[in-house]
Motif scaffolding. Structure first.
Motif, mmCIF file in Angstrom:
data_model
loop_
_atom_site.group_PDB
_atom_site.id
_atom_site.type_symbol
_atom_site.label_atom_id
_atom_site.label_comp_id
_atom_site.label_asym_id
_atom_site.label_seq_id
_atom_site.Cartn_x
_atom_site.Cartn_y
_atom_site.Cartn_z
ATOM 1 N N ILE A 36 2.354 15.152 -11.976
ATOM 2 C CA ILE A 36 2.268 14.957 -10.524
ATOM 3 C C ILE A 36 0.873 14.493 -10.131
ATOM 4 C CG2 ILE A 36 2.315 16.184 -8.318
ATOM 5 C CD1 ILE A 36 4.589 17.883 -9.433
ATOM 6 N N GLN A 37 -0.155 15.107 -10.717
ATOM 7 C CA GLN A 37 -1.531 14.693 -10.407
ATOM 8 C C GLN A 37 -1.777 13.246 -10.813
ATOM 9 O OE1 GLN A 37 -4.089 17.537 -12.294
ATOM 10 N NE2 GLN A 37 -3.550 19.208 -10.839
ATOM 11 N N THR A 38 -1.273 12.878 -12.022
ATOM 12 C CA THR A 38 -1.440 11.480 -12.482
ATOM 13 C C THR A 38 -0.750 10.522 -11.528
ATOM 14 O OG1 THR A 38 -1.560 12.227 -14.784
ATOM 15 C CG2 THR A 38 -1.051 9.895 -14.391
ATOM 16 N N ARG A 39 0.495 10.877 -11.181
ATOM 17 C CA ARG A 39 1.232 10.005 -10.266
ATOM 18 C C ARG A 39 0.540 9.961 -8.904
ATOM 19 N NH1 ARG A 39 6.439 8.645 -11.770
ATOM 20 N NH2 ARG A 39 6.393 8.302 -14.036
ATOM 21 N N GLN A 63 -2.446 6.982 -5.045
ATOM 22 C CA GLN A 63 -3.640 6.849 -4.206
ATOM 23 C C GLN A 63 -4.338 5.513 -4.473
ATOM 24 O OE1 GLN A 63 -4.512 8.985 -1.857
ATOM 25 N NE2 GLN A 63 -6.256 7.729 -1.217
ATOM 26 N N SER A 64 -4.433 5.171 -5.763
ATOM 27 C CA SER A 64 -5.055 3.890 -6.116
ATOM 28 C C SER A 64 -4.252 2.725 -5.571
ATOM 29 C CB SER A 64 -5.183 3.795 -7.641
ATOM 30 O OG SER A 64 -5.702 2.534 -8.016
ATOM 31 N N ALA A 65 -2.907 2.844 -5.714
ATOM 32 C CA ALA A 65 -2.046 1.777 -5.200
ATOM 33 C C ALA A 65 -2.163 1.684 -3.684
ATOM 34 C CB ALA A 65 -0.603 2.027 -5.610
ATOM 35 N N THR A 105 -5.639 -5.065 0.428
ATOM 36 C CA THR A 105 -4.894 -6.324 0.520
ATOM 37 C C THR A 105 -4.464 -6.575 1.952
ATOM 38 O OG1 THR A 105 -4.094 -6.013 -1.753
ATOM 39 C CG2 THR A 105 -2.909 -7.572 -0.361
ATOM 40 N N VAL A 106 -3.950 -5.507 2.601
ATOM 41 C CA VAL A 106 -3.496 -5.661 3.996
ATOM 42 C C VAL A 106 -4.667 -6.058 4.894
ATOM 43 C CG1 VAL A 106 -2.618 -4.394 5.994
ATOM 44 C CG2 VAL A 106 -1.539 -4.110 3.744
#
Length: 441
Positions: free
Chosen positions: A371-374, A379-381, A388-389
């Motif tokens: 869960i932390q990795t995801r 968060q990075s995404a 980008t926006v």
């Protein structure tokens, strides 16, 4: 409803009960209870057997007393016959006895007879009278001169066994004489155990005789002197003890054995009857349950010894203590097995629970890491998407500004062109020419 906070205490108590020490303690206590139940059931069976035996003993005692009382009344009926009739001949006596049907209704009676008192002066006359009735060889037995004779003249049924006693002088026997004199003086029914004259070599049984006096008067004389002077004879009955007792007992003989002794002393020579082939006093073995009763019957004491047969048990339910012990031991072992097994089952369950808990903890940690990795990836995404926006928004704003600038330039030019067209049309009109442009706003 119990609150969840109360569960741990109950669980700890249950765990404390499910251990080998508790199993062994419960097994020991259960075995002690089983031993106690065995002894209680054994005493219950013993008490029940004793109650059953004493009840049978009372039945036997009552049966013997009642039967001899009825037989006594039978003898008094003979006295009534002699008193009611002036003369009772042989045929009258036979009809009287046949009517009573003693062979079928009165088991144990060897015969029913009348013994006539004969004084020495009347001896020959008495013999001649009996011989005149068809008994040519009649004589009073045993021979010899005596102060008084008492000859059996009537004895029914007059079969081959009783014919052996015909003419016998019972007064010549000291033991019988004592009983006959006591019956005469007391006007009662003394009896005396003795070997019967009718006995042969086959099926020899102990016997006894019962006497009741018959007087010249129809009532009992008031004094002993008068009874001796007015005595006519005796109505009597010889009893074969074996036949009498078997008639009294019936089926009870299989449930209880008893021995009867004539008199107060228990001696082989005074044995009157024994339902067992070998009496207990001669066998030398102690019965399981016994009882001694002293009876006074027909003027004589009897000792009645009753006991359980040697080849029988205490009671029909003698196996009850064994069943109780066996059932208790089986239940104790099953209880021990259950408690002992629960201990190992609990240990196995706790081990499984520990393993499952460890596995679940590892799975939880792995899931948290995932869960932390995801979360970091998301968060990075998100940050990248936001950048980008923002960049796209800036570019769009620049394009919009350019478009707005171009639009404002384009709109100004069109307005300028329209103004020029309008001026051209106005010049044409001034010059008197047709307007060059058709529609100008």
């Amino acid at each position: 409803m119990d609150s969840p906070s109360s569960y741990p205490g109950a669980v700890r108590f249950a765990r404390s009960m499910h251990n080998p020490y508790t199993a062994w303690i419960i097994l020991g206590v259960s075995l002690l209870l089983t031993v106690g139940a065995y002894h209680l059931s054994e005493r219950f069976v013993q008490k029940r057997a004793e109650d059953r035996f004493h009840y049978r003993a009372l039945e036997l005692e009552h049966a013997i007393t009642t039967r001899l009382y009825l037989y006594e009344q039978l003898l008094w009926s003979g006295v009534a016959l002699m008193n009611a009739s002036g003369t009772v001949d042989r045929e009258d006596f036979r009809q009287f006895v046949n009517t009573m049907n003693i062979d079928r209704r009165w088991p144990g009676i060897q015969g029913f007879g009348y013994s006539q008192l004969v004084r020495p002066d009347d001896l020959q006359s008495h013999i001649d009278t009996i011989r005149a009735q068809g008994f040519e060889d009649y004589a009073i037995k045993p021979e010899g001169e005596r102060d008084l004779y008492c000859a059996i003249i009537y004895l029914e049924p007059f079969d081959w066994r009783n014919q052996r006693a015909f003419g016998y002088d019972m007064y010549s026997n000291p033991t019988r004489r004592e009983a006959m004199e006591r019956a005469r003086d007391t006007a009662r029914r003394p009896r005396r155990a003795d070997h019967l004259v009718q006995e042969t070599r086959d099926d020899i049984q102990a016997g006894f005789l019962t006497y009741v006096p018959v007087y010249e008067t129809k009532t009992t004389p008031a004094t002993v002197e008068a009874r001796r002077r007015l005595l006519r004879g005796w109505i009597y009955a010889p009893f074969r003890a074996g036949n009498l007792m078997r008639g009294i007992l019936g089926a009870q003989e299989k449930e209880i054995q008893f021995t009867i002794y004539d008199g107060l002393e228990v001696r082989p020579e005074s044995l009157l009857f024994s339902s067992n082939k070998v009496p207990d006093v001669e066998r030398g073995t102690a019965p399981l349950i016994s009882r001694r009763v002293q009876l006074t019957l027909q003027g004589r004491p009897w000792v009645l010894l009753m006991s359980t047969p040697p080849d029988t048990s205490l009671a029909e339910d003698q196996n009850l203590p064994r069943y109780v012990a066996l059932g208790g031991i089986v239940i104790d072992l099953l209880l021990f097995y259950v408690i002992f097994s629960l201990h190992f089952i609990n240990r196995r369950a706790e081990a499984i629970a520990t393993d499952r808990t460890r596995e679940l903890e590892q799975a939880r940690r792995s899931l948290e890491d995932q869960i932390q990795t995801r979360t970091r990836e998301l968060q990075s995404a998100r940050d990248s998407l936001e950048h980008t926006v923002q960049e796209r928004t800036r570019l769009l704003q620049e394009k919009l500004h350019e478009l707005e600038t171009l639009n404002s330039v384009t709109v100004g030019r069109e307005e300028r062109i329209l103004a020029l067209k309008t001026e051209v049309n106005e010049l044409c009109i001034r010059l008197g020419q047709e307007p060059r442009y058709d529609s100008v706003r």
